[in-house]
Design an enzyme around this catalytic site. Sequence first.
Site, short mmCIF file in Angstrom:
data_model
loop_
_atom_site.label_atom_id
_atom_site.label_comp_id
_atom_site.label_asym_id
_atom_site.label_seq_id
_atom_site.Cartn_x
_atom_site.Cartn_y
_atom_site.Cartn_z
N PHE A 1 -15.11 -42.75 101.96
CA PHE A 1 -14.87 -43.91 100.99
C PHE A 1 -15.30 -45.35 101.50
O PHE A 1 -14.78 -45.71 102.56
CB PHE A 1 -13.57 -43.83 100.50
CG PHE A 1 -13.45 -44.78 99.33
CD1 PHE A 1 -13.48 -44.55 97.96
CD2 PHE A 1 -13.20 -46.25 99.53
CE1 PHE A 1 -13.32 -45.29 96.92
CE2 PHE A 1 -12.71 -47.21 98.50
CZ PHE A 1 -12.90 -46.63 97.19
N ASP B 1 -16.21 -48.69 109.49
CA ASP B 1 -15.45 -49.41 108.31
C ASP B 1 -14.03 -49.33 108.69
O ASP B 1 -13.44 -48.21 108.42
CB ASP B 1 -15.69 -48.57 106.97
CG ASP B 1 -15.14 -48.81 105.82
OD1 ASP B 1 -14.21 -49.63 105.88
OD2 ASP B 1 -15.46 -48.41 104.87
N LYS C 1 -8.16 -55.67 103.22
CA LYS C 1 -6.52 -55.05 103.18
C LYS C 1 -5.84 -55.84 103.87
O LYS C 1 -5.47 -56.84 103.69
CB LYS C 1 -6.67 -53.58 103.42
CG LYS C 1 -7.18 -52.94 102.34
CD LYS C 1 -7.06 -51.38 102.35
CE LYS C 1 -7.70 -50.68 101.11
NZ LYS C 1 -7.13 -50.81 99.83
N THR D 1 -20.86 -67.22 95.82
CA THR D 1 -20.12 -68.38 95.61
C THR D 1 -19.07 -68.52 96.62
O THR D 1 -19.08 -69.73 97.02
CB THR D 1 -19.62 -68.43 94.07
OG1 THR D 1 -20.78 -68.13 93.04
CG2 THR D 1 -19.27 -69.81 93.86
#
Length: 493
Positions: free
Chosen positions: A210, A319, A350, A374
């Site tokens: 994931f 990851d 997280k 941005t």
Amino acid sequence: MALRIISRHLLQKPAAWRYSTAAFPSSPQAKCQEYERPLMKTTVPGPKSQALKRELSAIQHSDAVKFFCDFSASRGNYLVDADGNRMIDLLTQISSIPLGYNHPALIEILQDPENMSTFVNRPALGILPPLDIVRLISESLLLVAPRGLRQVQTMACGACSNENAFKAVFFWYRNKQRGGSASHEDLESSMLNQMPGSPDLSILSFNGGFHGRTLGCLSCTHSKAIHKVDVPAFDWPIAPFPHLRYPLDEFTAENAHEESRCLEQVEEQIEAYSRRGRPVAGIVVEPIQAEGGDNHASPDFFRRLRGLATKHGCALICDEVQTGCGATGRFWAHEYWNLDSPPDVVTFSKKMLTGGFFFKDELRPDASYRIFNTWMGDPTKVLLLHAVLRVIREKHLLEGTQRAGVVLLRGLTQLQEQYSNLLSEARGQGTFCAVTVRDQKTCDNLLTSCLNKGVVLSGCGERSIRFRPALIFTEQHANIFLEIFDSVLAECK
């Protein structure tokens, strides 16, 4: 022996932090008055949560909402809901609360008038950063940078961290292919979504992985169909992730065979996609497949995967969105691998509060606006991370996580032996633990029963329960949970 394994960054010696003591001034010794135990007043969701959910459902889809939280009343490891139910939280907002609820060190950051401007004015970091951003990053993110990675880019969340990490890998790979920056032909053809400006490159990922729900990340996410259905996907290679037997040290021979099988598939996929004209620019992998079921692999697996990436000229993207910031007992889970050469990219979010990714110098973009949006993160989150890291260091929270993890995993293993008809495959590193339940229905029932007895948990994979407590979770908290879980298992039919 596991209790003595300590983080290179936070616990071995002060020099490893590369900081001056002035970077982490001592905070007042205010203490969070944590509750002693769960206290339940209603079933969950209670009537107030149900009423709020009806109101929310009128304006957005809210079927996934479990209950509404009273965060102002929550303390430390305990989450309070709208109906006044007090629950020990072993999920922590999907593994994202590093110091529990309302930690005084974080409250102090918000109360300091000198920080007012940081919270009031959110800058477009890529073009108009605040004057103190270099100091903020240097005194937080760079102090815990993975070995060999000196570059860092902040982002807003885990998915955009991975998404932009993929882009950085593609830029790096194409520059290698053509021996320099984009040509006029590259620029013109990219505007038409055509080659060579829009190259046919790929990212290899693993079954069960994931990496987020944005378009590129979804093509690398393979944990649940509901995440992906109806969304177009890139034709990118997918390799099997090892399906191992636990505990790992009791099944070394058969696990090694399984890991070799998977690595052979990785290399076959890389070679096959190269022949198809869609070369693999990067390999993305989690140290522990979290959403996919807390699937582990050995350090040797990852060392050999690093070797394959190097051999075939692919970037290795680690990851650490869910495993980073100490949950496994080391600051970065990939520290357990003892790699000769570090990953090329490490993504985070997280518990780090800010998203972003660390990367090797050669992956630095060669032009402005290549990695850009941005906000590109939020200085307030870096400011809060600064405080989190100070508390981790001062309170020796990684050592505490290791101790609590030993108690938690030992307790899960004992309950597994006692309720062998219900539980199996207890596993984990630090407090990043999981246990498999006999079937999905039983798993759902256990989670509901735990919730109504005052424990917030979550499932993962097909039929596992995962544990994601805060870094302030102690042996005492582990024992409170294990006592409640034992009673829930005893009542399970």
